[in-house]
Design an enzyme around this catalytic site. Structure first.
Site, PDB file in Angstrom:
ATOM      1  N   ASP A  11      30.483 -32.041  49.398  1.00  0.00           N
ATOM      2  CA  ASP A  11      30.613 -31.782  50.996  1.00  0.00           C
ATOM      3  C   ASP A  11      29.353 -30.981  51.587  1.00  0.00           C
ATOM      4  O   ASP A  11      29.396 -29.791  51.312  1.00  0.00           O
ATOM      5  CB  ASP A  11      31.954 -31.091  51.181  1.00  0.00           C
ATOM      6  CG  ASP A  11      32.333 -31.315  52.696  1.00  0.00           C
ATOM      7  OD1 ASP A  11      31.573 -31.525  53.567  1.00  0.00           O
ATOM      8  OD2 ASP A  11      33.619 -30.861  52.890  1.00  0.00           O
ATOM      9  N   ASP A  29      36.923 -36.772  58.687  1.00  0.00           N
ATOM     10  CA  ASP A  29      37.855 -35.835  58.572  1.00  0.00           C
ATOM     11  C   ASP A  29      39.263 -35.967  59.260  1.00  0.00           C
ATOM     12  O   ASP A  29      40.322 -35.643  59.291  1.00  0.00           O
ATOM     13  CB  ASP A  29      37.402 -34.537  59.139  1.00  0.00           C
ATOM     14  CG  ASP A  29      36.651 -33.907  57.727  1.00  0.00           C
ATOM     15  OD1 ASP A  29      36.591 -34.341  57.006  1.00  0.00           O
ATOM     16  OD2 ASP A  29      35.961 -33.057  58.112  1.00  0.00           O
TER      17      ASP A  29
END
Length: 323
Positions: A63, A128
Protein backbone atom coordinates in the site's frame (compact mmCIF):
# COMPACT_ATOMS: atom_id res chain seq x y z
CA UNK A 1 7.04 5.09 4.07
CA UNK A 2 8.62 5.98 7.39
CA UNK A 3 7.39 7.85 10.44
CA UNK A 4 9.83 10.59 11.53
CA UNK A 5 9.22 9.49 15.14
CA UNK A 6 10.87 6.12 14.57
CA UNK A 7 14.23 4.51 15.24
CA UNK A 8 14.75 4.03 11.51
CA UNK A 9 14.40 7.72 10.71
CA UNK A 10 16.42 8.83 13.73
CA UNK A 11 19.23 6.53 12.63
CA UNK A 12 19.01 7.34 8.91
CA UNK A 13 17.41 10.78 8.37
CA UNK A 14 19.14 10.91 4.98
CA UNK A 15 17.14 7.92 3.69
CA UNK A 16 14.03 9.92 2.73
CA UNK A 17 13.06 11.76 -0.42
CA UNK A 18 13.30 15.53 0.06
CA UNK A 19 14.23 18.85 -1.45
CA UNK A 20 17.31 20.01 0.49
CA UNK A 21 16.28 23.67 0.50
CA UNK A 22 12.67 23.04 1.60
CA UNK A 23 11.08 21.83 4.84
CA UNK A 24 9.91 18.22 4.89
CA UNK A 25 6.24 17.70 4.06
CA UNK A 26 4.43 15.05 6.09
CA UNK A 27 1.38 13.13 4.91
CA UNK A 28 -0.33 10.71 7.29
CA UNK A 29 2.61 11.42 9.62
CA UNK A 30 4.90 9.80 7.07
CA UNK A 31 7.84 10.56 4.84
CA UNK A 32 8.85 8.53 1.77
CA UNK A 33 11.91 6.31 1.82
CA UNK A 34 14.31 6.87 -1.08
CA UNK A 35 14.23 3.61 -3.03
CA UNK A 36 16.89 4.84 -5.45
CA UNK A 37 19.47 4.13 -2.74
CA UNK A 38 20.95 0.64 -2.61
CA UNK A 39 21.21 0.66 1.18
CA UNK A 40 17.48 1.42 1.51
CA UNK A 41 16.68 -1.39 -0.91
CA UNK A 42 18.84 -3.81 1.06
CA UNK A 43 17.33 -2.79 4.40
CA UNK A 44 13.72 -3.18 3.25
CA UNK A 45 14.36 -6.48 1.51
CA UNK A 46 16.08 -7.89 4.59
CA UNK A 47 13.18 -6.94 6.89
CA UNK A 48 10.52 -8.33 4.54
CA UNK A 49 12.53 -11.44 3.76
CA UNK A 50 12.92 -12.19 7.48
CA UNK A 51 9.16 -11.85 8.06
CA UNK A 52 8.25 -14.03 5.08
CA UNK A 53 10.74 -16.70 6.14
CA UNK A 54 9.67 -16.73 9.79
CA UNK A 55 5.88 -16.66 9.40
CA UNK A 56 3.45 -18.48 7.05
CA UNK A 57 2.53 -15.31 5.14
CA UNK A 58 1.08 -15.88 1.66
CA UNK A 59 -0.26 -12.40 0.85
CA UNK A 60 1.26 -8.91 0.87
CA UNK A 61 -0.77 -5.73 0.42
CA UNK A 62 1.75 -3.23 -0.94
CA UNK A 63 0.00 0.00 0.00
CA UNK A 64 1.69 3.15 -1.27
CA UNK A 65 -0.59 5.33 0.80
CA UNK A 66 0.76 8.84 0.42
CA UNK A 67 1.67 11.05 -2.50
CA UNK A 68 5.30 11.95 -3.23
CA UNK A 69 5.43 15.72 -2.83
CA UNK A 70 9.21 16.07 -2.76
CA UNK A 71 10.71 13.59 -5.26
CA UNK A 72 14.32 14.62 -4.71
CA UNK A 73 17.44 12.76 -3.63
CA UNK A 74 20.25 13.97 -1.36
CA UNK A 75 21.87 15.91 -4.19
CA UNK A 76 18.66 17.70 -5.07
CA UNK A 77 17.99 15.79 -8.29
CA UNK A 78 14.44 14.92 -9.34
CA UNK A 79 14.11 11.14 -9.02
CA UNK A 80 10.38 10.46 -9.45
CA UNK A 81 10.97 8.02 -12.30
CA UNK A 82 13.90 6.36 -10.55
CA UNK A 83 11.75 5.94 -7.41
CA UNK A 84 9.17 4.02 -9.44
CA UNK A 85 11.88 1.81 -10.93
CA UNK A 86 13.11 1.26 -7.38
CA UNK A 87 9.69 -0.02 -6.34
CA UNK A 88 9.74 -2.46 -9.25
CA UNK A 89 13.25 -3.59 -8.35
CA UNK A 90 12.36 -4.28 -4.71
CA UNK A 91 9.17 -6.13 -5.64
CA UNK A 92 11.06 -8.21 -8.19
CA UNK A 93 13.60 -9.22 -5.57
CA UNK A 94 10.84 -10.22 -3.13
CA UNK A 95 9.05 -12.17 -5.85
CA UNK A 96 12.22 -14.05 -6.80
CA UNK A 97 12.81 -15.03 -3.18
CA UNK A 98 9.15 -15.87 -2.43
CA UNK A 99 7.41 -16.85 -5.68
CA UNK A 100 4.35 -18.27 -3.89
CA UNK A 101 3.51 -15.06 -2.03
CA UNK A 102 0.65 -13.13 -3.63
CA UNK A 103 1.29 -9.39 -3.85
CA UNK A 104 -1.42 -6.76 -4.24
CA UNK A 105 -0.62 -3.28 -5.53
CA UNK A 106 -2.57 -0.62 -3.68
CA UNK A 107 -2.73 3.14 -3.21
CA UNK A 108 -6.29 4.11 -2.33
CA UNK A 109 -6.99 1.82 -5.23
CA UNK A 110 -6.09 3.29 -8.59
CA UNK A 111 -3.15 5.38 -7.38
CA UNK A 112 -0.82 2.48 -8.14
CA UNK A 113 -2.57 0.94 -11.14
CA UNK A 114 -0.06 0.86 -13.97
CA UNK A 115 1.07 -1.72 -16.49
CA UNK A 116 4.65 -1.70 -15.24
CA UNK A 117 3.77 -2.94 -11.78
CA UNK A 118 1.81 -5.90 -13.19
CA UNK A 119 5.13 -7.63 -13.90
CA UNK A 120 5.68 -7.79 -10.14
CA UNK A 121 2.20 -8.10 -8.57
CA UNK A 122 -0.83 -10.39 -8.85
CA UNK A 123 -3.73 -8.00 -8.41
CA UNK A 124 -4.64 -4.33 -8.02
CA UNK A 125 -6.89 -2.98 -5.30
CA UNK A 126 -9.36 -1.02 -7.37
CA UNK A 127 -10.64 1.46 -4.79
CA UNK A 128 -11.13 1.91 -1.06
CA UNK A 129 -14.77 2.61 -1.92
CA UNK A 130 -16.54 -0.76 -1.76
CA UNK A 131 -20.06 0.64 -2.05
CA UNK A 132 -21.56 -1.76 -4.61
CA UNK A 133 -23.35 0.94 -6.63
CA UNK A 134 -20.27 3.16 -6.82
CA UNK A 135 -18.21 0.10 -7.68
CA UNK A 136 -20.18 -0.43 -10.89
CA UNK A 137 -18.67 2.72 -12.41
CA UNK A 138 -15.27 2.21 -10.79
CA UNK A 139 -14.96 -1.32 -12.14
CA UNK A 140 -16.18 -0.27 -15.58
CA UNK A 141 -13.47 2.37 -15.74
CA UNK A 142 -10.85 -0.08 -14.50
CA UNK A 143 -11.89 -2.56 -17.20
CA UNK A 144 -10.91 -0.09 -19.92
CA UNK A 145 -7.26 -0.84 -19.12
CA UNK A 146 -7.02 -4.02 -17.03
CA UNK A 147 -8.56 -7.52 -17.06
CA UNK A 148 -11.06 -8.64 -14.43
CA UNK A 149 -8.76 -11.36 -13.08
CA UNK A 150 -6.50 -8.76 -11.41
CA UNK A 151 -9.29 -6.39 -10.33
CA UNK A 152 -9.66 -6.55 -6.55
CA UNK A 153 -13.42 -6.53 -5.90
CA UNK A 154 -14.63 -7.24 -2.39
CA UNK A 155 -17.98 -7.76 -0.71
CA UNK A 156 -18.17 -4.83 1.67
CA UNK A 157 -19.80 -4.47 5.11
CA UNK A 158 -23.47 -3.80 5.76
CA UNK A 159 -22.79 -0.05 5.85
CA UNK A 160 -20.16 1.38 3.49
CA UNK A 161 -17.65 3.44 5.46
CA UNK A 162 -17.39 6.07 2.70
CA UNK A 163 -21.00 6.50 1.53
CA UNK A 164 -22.93 5.37 4.64
CA UNK A 165 -25.17 3.46 2.23
CA UNK A 166 -26.73 0.08 3.07
CA UNK A 167 -27.02 -2.31 0.15
CA UNK A 168 -28.31 -5.88 0.18
CA UNK A 169 -25.88 -8.77 0.40
CA UNK A 170 -27.21 -10.10 -2.91
CA UNK A 171 -26.23 -6.91 -4.73
CA UNK A 172 -22.87 -6.62 -2.98
CA UNK A 173 -22.05 -10.19 -3.99
CA UNK A 174 -23.40 -9.74 -7.53
CA UNK A 175 -21.09 -6.79 -8.15
CA UNK A 176 -17.95 -8.20 -6.54
CA UNK A 177 -18.10 -11.60 -8.24
CA UNK A 178 -16.99 -10.09 -11.56
CA UNK A 179 -13.40 -9.48 -10.49
CA UNK A 180 -10.78 -10.99 -8.21
CA UNK A 181 -13.43 -11.60 -5.56
CA UNK A 182 -12.85 -11.18 -1.85
CA UNK A 183 -14.67 -10.31 1.37
CA UNK A 184 -14.10 -7.12 3.33
CA UNK A 185 -16.86 -7.43 5.91
CA UNK A 186 -16.93 -8.53 9.53
CA UNK A 187 -18.57 -11.96 9.37
CA UNK A 188 -19.68 -11.65 13.00
CA UNK A 189 -21.88 -8.69 12.02
CA UNK A 190 -23.77 -10.66 9.35
CA UNK A 191 -27.01 -12.48 10.08
CA UNK A 192 -27.72 -16.07 9.03
CA UNK A 193 -29.39 -15.08 5.76
CA UNK A 194 -26.46 -12.86 4.79
CA UNK A 195 -23.96 -15.61 5.57
CA UNK A 196 -25.98 -18.03 3.46
CA UNK A 197 -26.10 -15.59 0.54
CA UNK A 198 -22.39 -14.83 0.83
CA UNK A 199 -21.45 -18.52 0.80
CA UNK A 200 -23.69 -19.17 -2.20
CA UNK A 201 -22.23 -16.19 -4.06
CA UNK A 202 -18.65 -17.30 -3.46
CA UNK A 203 -19.48 -20.78 -4.74
CA UNK A 204 -21.13 -19.27 -7.82
CA UNK A 205 -18.06 -17.14 -8.49
CA UNK A 206 -15.82 -20.20 -8.25
CA UNK A 207 -18.10 -22.12 -10.60
CA UNK A 208 -17.88 -19.44 -13.29
CA UNK A 209 -14.46 -17.99 -12.47
CA UNK A 210 -12.75 -19.31 -15.61
CA UNK A 211 -15.35 -17.59 -17.79
CA UNK A 212 -15.33 -14.36 -15.76
CA UNK A 213 -11.53 -14.13 -15.86
CA UNK A 214 -10.96 -15.55 -19.32
CA UNK A 215 -13.90 -14.43 -21.46
CA UNK A 216 -14.38 -11.38 -23.64
CA UNK A 217 -15.91 -8.38 -21.88
CA UNK A 218 -18.90 -6.80 -23.65
CA UNK A 219 -19.86 -3.28 -22.58
CA UNK A 220 -23.51 -2.34 -23.08
CA UNK A 221 -24.93 1.16 -23.39
CA UNK A 222 -27.36 1.95 -20.57
CA UNK A 223 -28.82 5.09 -19.06
CA UNK A 224 -27.82 6.45 -15.67
CA UNK A 225 -30.44 4.38 -13.84
CA UNK A 226 -29.14 1.04 -15.11
CA UNK A 227 -25.84 -0.75 -15.61
CA UNK A 228 -25.23 -3.78 -17.84
CA UNK A 229 -22.33 -5.77 -19.24
CA UNK A 230 -21.52 -9.30 -20.34
CA UNK A 231 -18.65 -11.75 -20.59
CA UNK A 232 -18.65 -14.16 -23.53
CA UNK A 233 -16.49 -17.28 -23.89
CA UNK A 234 -14.00 -17.30 -26.76
CA UNK A 235 -15.97 -20.03 -28.57
CA UNK A 236 -19.26 -18.18 -27.87
CA UNK A 237 -20.84 -21.31 -26.42
CA UNK A 238 -21.26 -19.75 -22.98
CA UNK A 239 -21.78 -16.28 -21.56
CA UNK A 240 -22.67 -14.49 -18.36
CA UNK A 241 -24.45 -11.11 -18.29
CA UNK A 242 -25.20 -8.72 -15.45
CA UNK A 243 -28.00 -6.16 -15.19
CA UNK A 244 -28.30 -3.73 -12.27
CA UNK A 245 -31.19 -1.36 -11.66
CA UNK A 246 -29.41 1.43 -9.81
CA UNK A 247 -32.43 3.61 -9.04
CA UNK A 248 -36.18 3.73 -9.63
CA UNK A 249 -37.06 3.65 -13.33
CA UNK A 250 -39.33 6.25 -14.86
CA UNK A 251 -41.32 3.73 -16.92
CA UNK A 252 -44.04 1.27 -15.94
CA UNK A 253 -42.55 -1.43 -18.20
CA UNK A 254 -38.99 -2.68 -18.03
CA UNK A 255 -36.61 -2.30 -20.93
CA UNK A 256 -34.79 -5.01 -22.85
CA UNK A 257 -31.36 -6.49 -22.23
CA UNK A 258 -29.45 -7.26 -25.43
CA UNK A 259 -26.97 -10.11 -25.25
CA UNK A 260 -24.37 -8.71 -27.61
CA UNK A 261 -21.44 -10.94 -28.55
CA UNK A 262 -23.25 -14.28 -28.84
CA UNK A 263 -23.28 -16.45 -31.97
CA UNK A 264 -26.42 -15.52 -33.93
CA UNK A 265 -26.66 -19.00 -35.47
CA UNK A 266 -26.84 -20.90 -32.18
CA UNK A 267 -29.59 -21.63 -29.66
CA UNK A 268 -28.98 -20.71 -26.03
CA UNK A 269 -30.57 -21.75 -22.79
CA UNK A 270 -30.87 -18.73 -20.51
CA UNK A 271 -31.04 -18.93 -16.72
CA UNK A 272 -31.01 -16.39 -13.91
CA UNK A 273 -28.23 -17.60 -11.62
CA UNK A 274 -28.12 -14.70 -9.15
CA UNK A 275 -29.67 -13.86 -6.80
CA UNK A 276 -30.99 -17.23 -5.71
CA UNK A 277 -34.46 -15.75 -5.20
CA UNK A 278 -34.89 -12.85 -7.66
CA UNK A 279 -37.44 -10.27 -6.62
CA UNK A 280 -39.27 -7.77 -8.77
CA UNK A 281 -42.62 -6.08 -9.24
CA UNK A 282 -43.34 -8.36 -12.22
CA UNK A 283 -42.36 -11.90 -11.29
CA UNK A 284 -44.12 -13.40 -14.29
CA UNK A 285 -41.47 -11.90 -16.57
CA UNK A 286 -38.73 -13.63 -14.58
CA UNK A 287 -40.62 -16.92 -14.83
CA UNK A 288 -40.77 -16.63 -18.62
CA UNK A 289 -37.10 -15.67 -18.92
CA UNK A 290 -35.74 -18.41 -16.70
CA UNK A 291 -34.98 -21.64 -18.54
CA UNK A 292 -36.01 -20.37 -21.97
CA UNK A 293 -34.24 -21.48 -25.14
CA UNK A 294 -33.75 -18.58 -27.54
CA UNK A 295 -31.77 -18.11 -30.73
CA UNK A 296 -28.59 -16.09 -30.59
CA UNK A 297 -29.96 -13.79 -33.29
CA UNK A 298 -33.03 -12.96 -31.18
CA UNK A 299 -30.97 -12.47 -28.03
CA UNK A 300 -28.59 -10.11 -29.82
CA UNK A 301 -31.15 -8.00 -31.68
CA UNK A 302 -34.30 -8.20 -29.53
CA UNK A 303 -33.04 -9.41 -26.16
CA UNK A 304 -35.33 -10.21 -23.26
CA UNK A 305 -37.69 -7.87 -21.47
CA UNK A 306 -36.52 -7.01 -17.99
CA UNK A 307 -38.75 -6.73 -14.94
CA UNK A 308 -39.19 -3.58 -12.90
CA UNK A 309 -37.08 -4.18 -9.82
CA UNK A 310 -36.32 -2.36 -6.62
CA UNK A 311 -33.48 0.17 -6.67
CA UNK A 312 -29.99 -1.24 -5.99
CA UNK A 313 -30.90 -4.73 -7.15
CA UNK A 314 -29.49 -6.87 -9.93
CA UNK A 315 -29.83 -9.99 -12.03
CA UNK A 316 -27.07 -12.24 -13.36
CA UNK A 317 -27.87 -14.36 -16.42
CA UNK A 318 -26.04 -17.46 -17.60
CA UNK A 319 -26.34 -18.51 -21.24
CA UNK A 320 -25.27 -21.90 -22.54
CA UNK A 321 -25.37 -23.16 -26.11
CA UNK A 322 -27.72 -26.15 -26.47
CA UNK A 323 -27.10 -27.10 -30.12
Amino acid sequence: MVNPDSDLYRTHPDWVLKIPSAPLLLSRNQLVLDLTRDEVQSYLFARLNDLLNEYPINYLKWDMNRAIHQPGDQRGRAVGHEQTIGVYRLLSRIRDAHPDVEIESCSSGGGRADFGILAHTDRIWTSDNNDALDRLGIQKGFSMFFPSEIMGSHVGPNVCHLTDRQISMETRVGVSMFGHMGVEANLFELDDNQIKALKAGIELHKEHRDLIHGGTLVRLDTDTLEHSFGIVASDKREAIFSYTQIDSLQNSVGGSLLFVGLDKDRIYSIRIIWPEQPQSYSKSILDVINGSQISGEALINVGVQLPIMKPASLLVFHLLCVD
